[in-house]
Design an enzyme around this catalytic site. Sequence first.
Site, PDB file in Angstrom:
ATOM      1  N   HIS A  43      -7.440   6.122 -12.164  1.00  0.00           N
ATOM      2  CA  HIS A  43      -6.810   5.900 -11.657  1.00  0.00           C
ATOM      3  C   HIS A  43      -7.629   5.445 -10.412  1.00  0.00           C
ATOM      4  O   HIS A  43      -7.128   4.122  -9.649  1.00  0.00           O
ATOM      5  CB  HIS A  43      -5.826   6.740 -11.284  1.00  0.00           C
ATOM      6  N   ASN A  53       2.321   2.438 -17.716  1.00  0.00           N
ATOM      7  CA  ASN A  53       1.854   3.486 -18.221  1.00  0.00           C
ATOM      8  C   ASN A  53       1.512   5.173 -18.296  1.00  0.00           C
ATOM      9  O   ASN A  53       0.555   5.352 -18.697  1.00  0.00           O
ATOM     10  CB  ASN A  53       0.261   3.430 -17.366  1.00  0.00           C
ATOM     11  N   PHE A  64      18.635   7.298  13.132  1.00  0.00           N
ATOM     12  CA  PHE A  64      18.168   7.334  11.506  1.00  0.00           C
ATOM     13  C   PHE A  64      16.704   6.280  11.629  1.00  0.00           C
ATOM     14  O   PHE A  64      16.668   5.672  10.788  1.00  0.00           O
ATOM     15  CB  PHE A  64      18.572   7.182  10.989  1.00  0.00           C
ATOM     16  N   ARG A  69      25.567   3.895  22.978  1.00  0.00           N
ATOM     17  CA  ARG A  69      27.185   4.421  22.948  1.00  0.00           C
ATOM     18  C   ARG A  69      27.920   4.425  24.002  1.00  0.00           C
ATOM     19  O   ARG A  69      28.927   3.377  24.153  1.00  0.00           O
ATOM     20  CB  ARG A  69      27.221   5.405  22.786  1.00  0.00           C
ATOM     21  N   GLU A  72      18.558   3.084   4.603  1.00  0.00           N
ATOM     22  CA  GLU A  72      18.513   3.101   5.712  1.00  0.00           C
ATOM     23  C   GLU A  72      16.832   2.085   4.955  1.00  0.00           C
ATOM     24  O   GLU A  72      15.977   1.289   5.990  1.00  0.00           O
ATOM     25  CB  GLU A  72      18.721   4.077   6.589  1.00  0.00           C
ATOM     26  N   GLY A 114       0.745  -1.415   0.110  1.00  0.00           N
ATOM     27  CA  GLY A 114      -0.496  -0.089   0.349  1.00  0.00           C
ATOM     28  C   GLY A 114       1.122   1.410  -0.223  1.00  0.00           C
ATOM     29  O   GLY A 114       0.660   2.627  -0.751  1.00  0.00           O
ATOM     30  N   PRO A 115       1.846   1.376   1.160  1.00  0.00           N
ATOM     31  CA  PRO A 115       2.811   1.849   1.307  1.00  0.00           C
ATOM     32  C   PRO A 115       3.642   1.845  -0.341  1.00  0.00           C
ATOM     33  O   PRO A 115       4.979   0.523  -0.283  1.00  0.00           O
ATOM     34  CB  PRO A 115       3.828   2.346   1.931  1.00  0.00           C
TER      35      PRO A 115
HETATM   36  C1  LIG Z   1       4.211   6.066   0.148  1.00  0.00           C
HETATM   37  C2  LIG Z   1       2.853   5.833  -0.628  1.00  0.00           C
HETATM   38  N1  LIG Z   1       2.678   7.735  -0.859  1.00  0.00           N
HETATM   39  C3  LIG Z   1       1.417   7.507  -1.773  1.00  0.00           C
HETATM   40  C4  LIG Z   1       0.691   7.041  -1.909  1.00  0.00           C
HETATM   41  C5  LIG Z   1      -1.022   7.541  -2.534  1.00  0.00           C
HETATM   42  N2  LIG Z   1      -1.208   6.919  -4.383  1.00  0.00           N
HETATM   43  C6  LIG Z   1      -1.676   6.234  -4.233  1.00  0.00           C
HETATM   44  S1  LIG Z   1      -1.348   5.251  -5.923  1.00  0.00           S
HETATM   45  C7  LIG Z   1      -0.539   6.689  -6.397  1.00  0.00           C
HETATM   46  C8  LIG Z   1      -0.050   6.894  -7.150  1.00  0.00           C
HETATM   47  C9  LIG Z   1       0.589   5.625  -8.169  1.00  0.00           C
HETATM   48  O1  LIG Z   1       1.061   5.171  -9.715  1.00  0.00           O
HETATM   49  P1  LIG Z   1       1.301   4.634 -10.191  1.00  0.00           P
HETATM   50  O2  LIG Z   1       2.246   3.713 -10.193  1.00  0.00           O
HETATM   51  O3  LIG Z   1       1.701   5.196 -12.011  1.00  0.00           O
HETATM   52  O4  LIG Z   1      -0.412   3.744 -10.892  1.00  0.00           O
HETATM   53  P2  LIG Z   1      -1.275   3.846 -11.687  1.00  0.00           P
HETATM   54  O5  LIG Z   1      -1.591   5.411 -11.696  1.00  0.00           O
HETATM   55  O6  LIG Z   1      -0.393   3.236 -12.469  1.00  0.00           O
HETATM   56  O7  LIG Z   1      -2.123   3.118 -11.216  1.00  0.00           O
HETATM   57  C10 LIG Z   1      -0.542   6.998  -5.212  1.00  0.00           C
HETATM   58  C11 LIG Z   1       0.182   8.993  -5.110  1.00  0.00           C
HETATM   59  C12 LIG Z   1       0.701   5.356  -1.722  1.00  0.00           C
HETATM   60  N3  LIG Z   1       0.159   4.657  -1.731  1.00  0.00           N
HETATM   61  N4  LIG Z   1       1.820   5.536  -0.760  1.00  0.00           N
END
Ligand SMILES: Cc1ncc(C[n+]2csc(CCOP(=O)(O)OP(=O)(O)O)c2C)c(N)n1
Length: 649
Positions: free
Chosen positions: A259, A185, A429, A510, A403, A114-115
């Site tokens: 999207h 895409n 960090f 440390r 990291e 997801g992230p």
């Molecule tokens: C770390 C993080 N930042 C932002 C998002 C929110 N987010 C989900 S999908 C997306 C865009 C992804 O673009 P892409 O990988 O090209 O997928 P597509 O548009 O082709 O489905 C973002 C910014 C997330 N899920 N994780």
Amino acid sequence: MNNMDNKAVNAVRCLAIDAIQAANSGHPGLPLGAAPFAYKLYADHMKFSPSNPKFIDRDRFVLSAGHGSALMYSLLYHFGFGLTMDDIKNFRQLGYKTSGHPEYGTPGVETSTGPLGQGIANAVGMALAESVLAAKFNKPGLNLVDHYTYALLGEGCLMEGIEYEAASLAGTLKLNKLIVLYDCNKITIEGNSDIAFDEDIFKRHEAQGWNVIVVECGEDLDAVDAAIQKAKHSDKPTLIAFKTVIGYGSPKAGSASCHGAPLGLDGVVATKKALGYEYAPFEVPQDVTEHFAKKIEQHEKECAEWEKIRDEYKKKYPDEYAEFEKWHEKPVIEDTDDLWQFDSAMSTRKAGGVMLNRLAARLDNFIGGSADLAPSNLTGLKDVGDYGKDNRLGRNIHFGIREHAMAAICNGIYLHGGLLPFCSTFFAFSDYLKNAIRMSAIMNIPVLYVFSHDSIGVGEDGPTHQPIEQLAGLRAMPNLKVFRPCDARETAAAFVSAYDGGPTVVVESRQDLPLIEGSGRKALKGGYVIKGDGECDLCIIAAGSEVDLAVRSADELEKTGIKVRVVSMPCMEIFDEQTEEYKNSVIPRNVKKIAIEAGSAMCWYKYVGDGALVCIDHFGESGKANKLFERYGFTVENVVDTAKKLLQK
Ligand SMILES: Cc1ncc(C[n+]2csc(CCOP(=O)(O)OP(=O)(O)O)c2C)c(N)n1
């Protein structure tokens, strides 16, 4: 193109958009565009057993672009992983296996994603784990471990810094069984990806030691097939870019607006019409069901082949096979006295180094390293060699100064199965690793994080290197154990309990810390009375290097007739899980309390009530550690003074 394949691709697409429409939420763009190559991969390349999703030599698949979860669920449904049509119809609803983003625990889902960017780094960890296990266990003609790791990503993951780190390490380590499928895409949420990202991704990956293949038409299943086939024979990790159209077939195809928004009922109907797949919502035609059934049968056969290899292996190499099985079981750290043996003052980073080596001696599958700070973190494993492209059996991993990826790679190593990873850097960090730590905690996997240089005790390096709020931040994270031991024996407690549940963070000093009388196994309860277990007028609670200060302050206060109890609190999360009776027996309700810690006060209020805090809620400064402790009130004098004022209130 085979007609049935084409129909199956559309079946995968349409089940995904039906699910999204029913939920009225989700991301149709990726499933519609990426279905052809994802289908081909599952249908004809990946090795898996739907009846046994945990089949040990399966190919791993990571949907790094986790927002495309509907694609994953559609694939898992069609390929018989146990998702029901009810799960699909209830996409994103409470209580079903089809959560918003893929979650570890759903059959066929190897890691929660997801992230963006985490998944690809997990995949690097999985490929690394495969390389270790293959080198360790395979015998001539008998490959017990022989599988690929696939990850699917888009521009989103590729833009993330963590992907750069992970790709760079994968290239350096020549993880050639890692195959990344790029859904090219050129669209992200805000529009065309060029607005923020116009670098040459292919050249970048080539420069990082990757093999890059470009498939000009992602719809062309033969080209998809050939590209995956080629990637399997690469001596480097491979990035296959499939040029696709986001939201393929839908009225909004090619635009950012498909999207992450459902297509609408009319949009779904129009899409199905354009695809020539005009079935009712959630309807799967008989020929499609039969087609997938055949594919499933082929997959099961392939896995059965492995079972023959396994049986032969078991017969010829019973000891090795027993070890292979042991590596895949939950580790047991037998709590023997030698693990607690420490006789002198030392920094807890040094004690941590001793404990890492004690674990490594007991657990042959214990592996890990630091982000280029092993000589400072003291995390080197002795006599076990360095892992690298020419030595897959080394157990010290040089993650390099990466990291973010390091932690996510460790998640991947653990999730692969067979290995127990740890990683390390300076505590300041730890923020760089935080999302991956959060993923370990969400997935409840026992990755071990070792962070040295725990406080202003770092000294001269100054505020950038002096953690303040990091303890509070990590202690606020659910399902994470944060240990900040007061001495070498408490450090042992952190390592002994590292495999009792989810992830563990060990925060180490440390500077040298004396062995405190009374420390030891009791630390396994998270918090305990380290001095003065009788009646008291005052209770001082402390953690880490401040326990010694608490004890010395108590000695001073006792000279004036004040009875003091000192509680050492190496791990709040474990202490908080103890019975009320135990907790009240350690921290008495009806006496005044002081908490001491060279870090943010935030996490201590719950214990001290209207008591006092000797903590630091501002950044540090560069200077000698003892001068800094003095300046910020970490002296016997100040604690005694604070105690007297508190008792007079
Ligand atoms: C770390 C993080 N930042 C932002 C998002 C929110 N987010 C989900 S999908 C997306 C865009 C992804 O673009 P892409 O990988 O090209 O997928 P597509 O548009 O082709 O489905 C973002 C910014 C997330 N899920 N994780």
